[in-house]
Write an enzyme that holds these catalytic residues in place. Sequence first.
Site, PDB file in Angstrom:
ATOM      1  N   GLY A 148       8.919  73.023 -65.795  1.00  0.00           N
ATOM      2  CA  GLY A 148       8.751  73.785 -64.556  1.00  0.00           C
ATOM      3  C   GLY A 148      10.006  73.759 -63.691  1.00  0.00           C
TER       4      GLY A 148
ATOM      5  CB  SER B  74       6.191  73.424 -72.788  1.00  0.00           C
ATOM      6  OG  SER B  74       6.017  74.512 -71.910  1.00  0.00           O
TER       7      SER B  74
ATOM      8  CB  CYS C 123       8.570  71.762 -50.273  1.00  0.00           C
ATOM      9  SG  CYS C 123       7.393  73.129 -50.276  1.00  0.00           S
TER      10      CYS C 123
ATOM     11  CD  GLN D 270       6.571  77.522 -46.583  1.00  0.00           C
ATOM     12  OE1 GLN D 270       5.791  77.394 -45.654  1.00  0.00           O
ATOM     13  NE2 GLN D 270       6.320  77.028 -47.778  1.00  0.00           N
TER      14      GLN D 270
ATOM     15  CB  SER E  48      11.840  77.748 -55.325  1.00  0.00           C
ATOM     16  OG  SER E  48      11.936  77.340 -53.967  1.00  0.00           O
ATOM     17  N   GLY E  49       8.807  77.716 -54.113  1.00  0.00           N
ATOM     18  CA  GLY E  49       7.613  76.916 -53.862  1.00  0.00           C
ATOM     19  C   GLY E  49       6.427  77.354 -54.696  1.00  0.00           C
TER      20      GLY E  49
ATOM     21  CE  LYS F 141      -0.925  71.476 -49.976  1.00  0.00           C
ATOM     22  NZ  LYS F 141      -0.296  72.289 -51.046  1.00  0.00           N
TER      23      LYS F 141
ATOM     24  CG  HIS G  33      10.808  76.081 -47.977  1.00  0.00           C
ATOM     25  ND1 HIS G  33      10.835  77.077 -48.912  1.00  0.00           N
ATOM     26  CD2 HIS G  33       9.676  75.362 -48.236  1.00  0.00           C
ATOM     27  CE1 HIS G  33       9.778  76.962 -49.710  1.00  0.00           C
ATOM     28  NE2 HIS G  33       9.063  75.926 -49.324  1.00  0.00           N
TER      29      HIS G  33
ATOM     30  CD  GLN H 113      10.077  74.490 -53.200  1.00  0.00           C
ATOM     31  OE1 GLN H 113      10.691  75.008 -54.111  1.00  0.00           O
ATOM     32  NE2 GLN H 113       8.982  73.764 -53.395  1.00  0.00           N
TER      33      GLN H 113
END
Lengths: 352, 352
Positions: B30, B58, B146, B173, B176-177, B231, B260, B333
């Site tokens: 990932g 994978s 993040c 943001q 990529s998050g 969060k 971010h 991030q």
Amino acid sequence: MRGTAARLAFQVLGGNGLRQPNVAIAGVTGAVGQEFLACMEKRNFPFNKLKLLASERSAGKKITYKGQTYVVEALTENSFEDVDIALFSAGGSQSRQYAPAAVKAGTIVIDNSSAFRMDPKVPLVIPEVNPQAAYRHNGIIANPNCSTIIMAVAVYPIHQAAGVRRASVATYQAASGAGAAAMAELEQQARDWVEGQPLTQDIFGRQYIWNLFSHNSKIDPSTGYNEEEVKMMRETTKIFDDDSIRVTATCIRVPVLRAHCEAINLTLNEPLSEDQARAILAKAPGITIHDNRADNSFPEPLMASGIDDVLVGRIRADLSQENGLEMFVAGDQLLKGAALNAVQIAELLIEQ
Amino acid sequence: MRGTAARLAFQVLGGNGLRQPNVAIAGVTGAVGQEFLACMEKRNFPFNKLKLLASERSAGKKITYKGQTYVVEALTENSFEDVDIALFSAGGSQSRQYAPAAVKAGTIVIDNSSAFRMDPKVPLVIPEVNPQAAYRHNGIIANPNCSTIIMAVAVYPIHQAAGVRRASVATYQAASGAGAAAMAELEQQARDWVEGQPLTQDIFGRQYIWNLFSHNSKIDPSTGYNEEEVKMMRETTKIFDDDSIRVTATCIRVPVLRAHCEAINLTLNEPLSEDQARAILAKAPGITIHDNRADNSFPEPLMASGIDDVLVGRIRADLSQENGLEMFVAGDQLLKGAALNAVQIAELLIEQ
């Protein structure tokens, strides 16, 4: 008193068909100038004669409006003979140079630049918020800053209901606020990026695609706020006619073409539930609520592009403070943030 | 007590060369998994054996690390025999399924998912903020969200100096998050847009280029806050070990690839001047101040991409409230927001 005279004039002009106003557009070749025409056409704005003005460089260009072709004329101090209403969006220095001549010729100037906004003799008008102020003009009516308008349309109904003590805002601003060339540069950067070419950076001097940056207006070295942020602070108190409101803002340019978004955090004087806020906003003029939690669908710049209303969503209580309310808004920077608001002001004068 | 045992083990492992830890990476294919390896290589992270784990799909892929080729193995409950430290970034459900088995095998899990973050038995650690908490683990240490990390690194030094009563944050943001496929989709949309093709919308189900939208996490239907915002609120109080701090957030996804940004508005318990704040941040770990008013140059996502520190700028007094302070931050991030922070936690354990 000039204000009274202007009001009477338009009672005659608009009221009983003697004739419609003669209209001029200064800066017609710019991004906002083009939207002046689009708004007038869409709203079937009444006019007798139309004069299209721009810089010397653009003079001679032809523009078709409602099936008729107009030749763009160079903006000069003599452009306003016989003009009743002039919509200006040619930049602050052009407004400072030519608006006084227009006023002298008897024209009412609706000015989209920042040149006269904070002048105590010049009304600063959002028709949904303070239409009455338009009638107190002395020849010039100022159109507020785009970010200010988009915030104020959403915040004013809440202010009337519960009193806004403080607004803390973070903006997500489109390229259009920097003009048509800025929008074109952002699009060109996409082409450059896809083709693996060096990115065109003539306007912003930096990579804009896949990036964002603090608003490209001058920063006050002592306070650290840029001019865009100061406009949001000062113009809001003038438009709301309430010096007690405190506004702080962080203005950021994002890679979006023509609609601004704003995360608005309010501190209210009195309690107002989320449901009450939603009910108030649902009835308020110039607003469409788009607040769909189940589908995670809220205002986005693409949704707001090309439409008149300011979209309001993410309406929720801010649990981190007493009487806190959050919302997220999106508005077309060129329409409600500029051209549409100015044309609405002109309509106020004609409707008198 | 488990925590004590783990501490002692690593005193032996890291301290006198008996052997370096055996390390596993779960979710190595990932976006964050790849950055685990990049951070370890850059920091010359000590290890004895390295095991690369990912989904069944994978398994068999080959990955070269420091000149040696590793075959990716399928993540199972039996993957952790002889593993001392496992860095997990395979998603919350994978963490819930496999982290307990790893702990049972004697592995210390540093988990990048949200699965265990609010578990009172699991420390939630940012090495610049609460390194001591890492040593109170019971086999699992959680890596914060993040956006929380990037905010907390910048806010904690201010909190220590003047007490943060309230933080109101708006985020900008990156793709990529949402993972490597989300980043690829955003880039693909640029190619689609330039070629005039319909935009690929498999991940986000909407146009992302030239657009932005409320964070794509589930919304609490009663409060109206999405999970990302919750969060930021909850994790901050846990990391700072201070329930008195109130956080509110509006989390927005912008068309940026991997860093971010956050507009952070603070209400402090005690007065702190802009100069004092800047001096404190200049000395704080993990921060680079980038706050250049004369050149209008402040943190941008592209500046923060690929670097370890959180960039902090737009530091200024918020004149709309007593003891108010504003700043604008940018952080990678995938690095400080995820992989780097986890690797730094692992270093804490080894340095013991």
